[in-house]
Design a protein around this motif. Structure first.
Motif, PDB file in Angstrom:
ATOM      1  N   ALA A   3      -3.000   9.769  -1.071  1.00  0.00           N
ATOM      2  CA  ALA A   3      -4.209   9.023  -0.695  1.00  0.00           C
ATOM      3  C   ALA A   3      -3.851   7.661  -0.119  1.00  0.00           C
ATOM      4  O   ALA A   3      -4.442   7.225   0.873  1.00  0.00           O
ATOM      5  CB  ALA A   3      -5.122   8.860  -1.911  1.00  0.00           C
ATOM      6  N   VAL A   4      -2.861   6.986  -0.714  1.00  0.00           N
ATOM      7  CA  VAL A   4      -2.454   5.660  -0.231  1.00  0.00           C
ATOM      8  C   VAL A   4      -1.936   5.752   1.205  1.00  0.00           C
ATOM      9  O   VAL A   4      -2.176   4.863   2.024  1.00  0.00           O
ATOM     10  CB  VAL A   4      -1.385   5.058  -1.162  1.00  0.00           C
ATOM     11  N   ALA A   5      -1.232   6.836   1.517  1.00  0.00           N
ATOM     12  CA  ALA A   5      -0.678   7.005   2.863  1.00  0.00           C
ATOM     13  C   ALA A   5      -1.764   7.101   3.934  1.00  0.00           C
ATOM     14  O   ALA A   5      -1.478   6.896   5.120  1.00  0.00           O
ATOM     15  CB  ALA A   5       0.204   8.244   2.908  1.00  0.00           C
ATOM     16  N   LEU A   6      -3.002   7.374   3.531  1.00  0.00           N
ATOM     17  CA  LEU A   6      -4.101   7.516   4.484  1.00  0.00           C
ATOM     18  C   LEU A   6      -4.998   6.278   4.550  1.00  0.00           C
ATOM     19  O   LEU A   6      -5.940   6.248   5.347  1.00  0.00           O
ATOM     20  CB  LEU A   6      -4.958   8.735   4.106  1.00  0.00           C
ATOM     21  N   MET A   7      -4.716   5.268   3.726  1.00  0.00           N
ATOM     22  CA  MET A   7      -5.553   4.072   3.677  1.00  0.00           C
ATOM     23  C   MET A   7      -4.966   2.967   4.541  1.00  0.00           C
ATOM     24  O   MET A   7      -3.756   2.750   4.550  1.00  0.00           O
ATOM     25  CB  MET A   7      -5.671   3.565   2.230  1.00  0.00           C
ATOM     26  N   ALA A   8      -5.816   2.250   5.252  1.00  0.00           N
ATOM     27  CA  ALA A   8      -5.347   1.156   6.100  1.00  0.00           C
ATOM     28  C   ALA A   8      -4.944  -0.059   5.265  1.00  0.00           C
ATOM     29  O   ALA A   8      -3.938  -0.714   5.544  1.00  0.00           O
ATOM     30  CB  ALA A   8      -6.429   0.768   7.098  1.00  0.00           C
ATOM     31  N   TRP A   9      -5.745  -0.374   4.237  1.00  0.00           N
ATOM     32  CA  TRP A   9      -5.473  -1.544   3.396  1.00  0.00           C
ATOM     33  C   TRP A   9      -5.540  -1.120   1.925  1.00  0.00           C
ATOM     34  O   TRP A   9      -6.473  -1.456   1.205  1.00  0.00           O
ATOM     35  CB  TRP A   9      -6.484  -2.653   3.657  1.00  0.00           C
TER      36      TRP A   9
ATOM     37  N   ARG B  50       4.064   6.421   3.012  1.00  0.00           N
ATOM     38  CA  ARG B  50       4.400   7.338   4.087  1.00  0.00           C
ATOM     39  C   ARG B  50       5.904   7.588   4.173  1.00  0.00           C
ATOM     40  O   ARG B  50       6.338   8.694   4.506  1.00  0.00           O
ATOM     41  CB  ARG B  50       3.891   6.791   5.423  1.00  0.00           C
ATOM     42  N   ALA B  51       6.684   6.542   3.885  1.00  0.00           N
ATOM     43  CA  ALA B  51       8.139   6.668   4.013  1.00  0.00           C
ATOM     44  C   ALA B  51       8.805   7.258   2.774  1.00  0.00           C
ATOM     45  O   ALA B  51       9.813   7.962   2.886  1.00  0.00           O
ATOM     46  CB  ALA B  51       8.754   5.295   4.310  1.00  0.00           C
TER      47      ALA B  51
END
Length: 363
Positions: free
Chosen positions: A239-245, A30-31
């Motif tokens: 996709a990673v930015a939308l996953m919790a873990w 995200r960053a």
């Protein structure tokens, strides 16, 4: 209680390993997008001089924790306030870490169990382990070190089979926004080094353990950066930015050779839970030791302070009722870590050197 170099390495490993491992790739994506792994690597480099500073402080004041030698460096009134802030931050850190622990348990293992029930069970288990004493905890950490390392490396190597390096390209230029995230999001997975100023008090000659401590730090940092890069290269940064873990999801999509298992998610979760439990106990001991010193109480008060600390940490754990409040707690832990793990050790180190306090470096 004195521990060996291997014991110190085991404690430091369980201090660093798990924090920000499962959800860290999400915040980094995200960053910084696909540069998340690079930001984390820069954050890891930021921690190297801090580890050296903590080692030098421990060598100057052998057998003392930061809560003790801070009074020599800063004076009692200032040290009382400064140590109090560290302990308050430690409580927030414990609560945040416990919340991550119980969230993972509830999400993947006990979805119908109330959060408060899982929190109570986990906290009770930690209190029981800590009450056995630091020596028993250290032996447990040494016993589990090699199995955890081997299991983690094997799962990471198998997961690398799904990596698509194109997901990480191009590597240049690095956006200014990504570089700006290094001291915060990039360093966040390494904030637990704040506990080192307590752990170094249990070795006889801290100067003899510089290589083992730096080696442990470098190995864990390399593993975390590689795991983040692999996760980004498997799913892509969006996709990673939308996953919790994300790191756990990366294991769940792995096709295990010879069909021994359908996925690596479950064994990965088991290993992670073991590490979380041991690490939680290590964190509790680090802050538990500082409380009686700060309050001016003797060792006999320590068994009475542990349940109070556990109850307070459980309260912080249960405080967030929605994602907004959870984000507030996370920001408190992230920015507070810049004080506990960065500013405070640096101030003490500069003060000790300027006033020439403690054992000289040449001795």
């Amino acid at each position: 209680m004195w521990v060996s170099g291997r014991g110190l390495a085991a404690l430091f490993f369980f201090t660093l390993y798990q924090f920000g491992l499962l959800d860290g790739p999400m915040w980094l994506a995200r960053a910084a997008g696909r540069f998340g792994w690079l930001v984390e690597a820069m954050g890891a480099l930021m921690g190297v001089p801090l580890v050296l500073i903590m080692l030098d402080l421990a060598a100057r004041f052998p057998g003392q924790t930061v809560y003790q030698y801070a009074r020599t460096v800063l004076g009692r009134p200032v040290a009382f306030v400064a140590n109090g802030l560290v302990l308050v931050y430690g409580l927030l850190f414990l609560g945040y870490f416990l919340r991550q622990f119980v969230d993972v348990v509830q999400t993947y293992l006990l979805p119908r169990t109330p959060l408060w029930a899982i929190t109570g069970l986990v906290t009770l288990g930690i209190v029981l382990v800590v009450s056995l004493g630091p020596l028993a905890l250290n032996r447990l950490a040494q016993m589990l070190l090699i199995p955890v390392v081997l299991a983690s490396v094997v799962m990471l190597l198998i997961a690398l089979r799904n990596v698509d390096v194109i997901m990480l390209l191009p590597l240049w230029p690095v956006p200014a926004a990504a570089l700006a995230a290094v001291p915060t999001v990039g360093f966040f997975p390494f904030v637990p080094i704040k506990h080192l100023v307590v752990q170094l008090a249990v070795v006889r000659k801290p100067r003899d353990h510089v290589r083992s401590v730096l080696g442990t730090y470098a190995a864990v940092a390399l593993f975390k950066v590689t795991a983040t890069a692999a996760t980004l290269a498997i799913f892509g940064d969006r996709a990673v930015a939308l996953m919790a873990w994300p790191a756990l999801e990366a294991l769940r999509v792995v096709q295990v050779p010879l069909a021994l298992l359908e996925e690596l998610g479950l064994p990965g979760l088991v290993v992670y839970q073991v590490v979380l439990f041991v690490s939680s106990a290590v964190y509790f001991v680090s802050d538990y030791i500082g409380l009686p010193v700060w309050l001016g109480l003797g060792p006999r008060a320590m068994p009475w302070l542990l349940p109070l600390l556990a109850a307070a940490a459980a309260g912080v754990c249960l405080w967030p009722q929605d994602q907004v409040q959870m984000d507030v707690l996370r920001r408190l832990v992230m920015y507070g870590g810049l004080y506990a793990a960065v500013a405070y050790p640096v101030i003490l180190w500069l003060g000790a050197r300027w006033r020439r306090l403690g054992v000289p470096a040449a001795s």
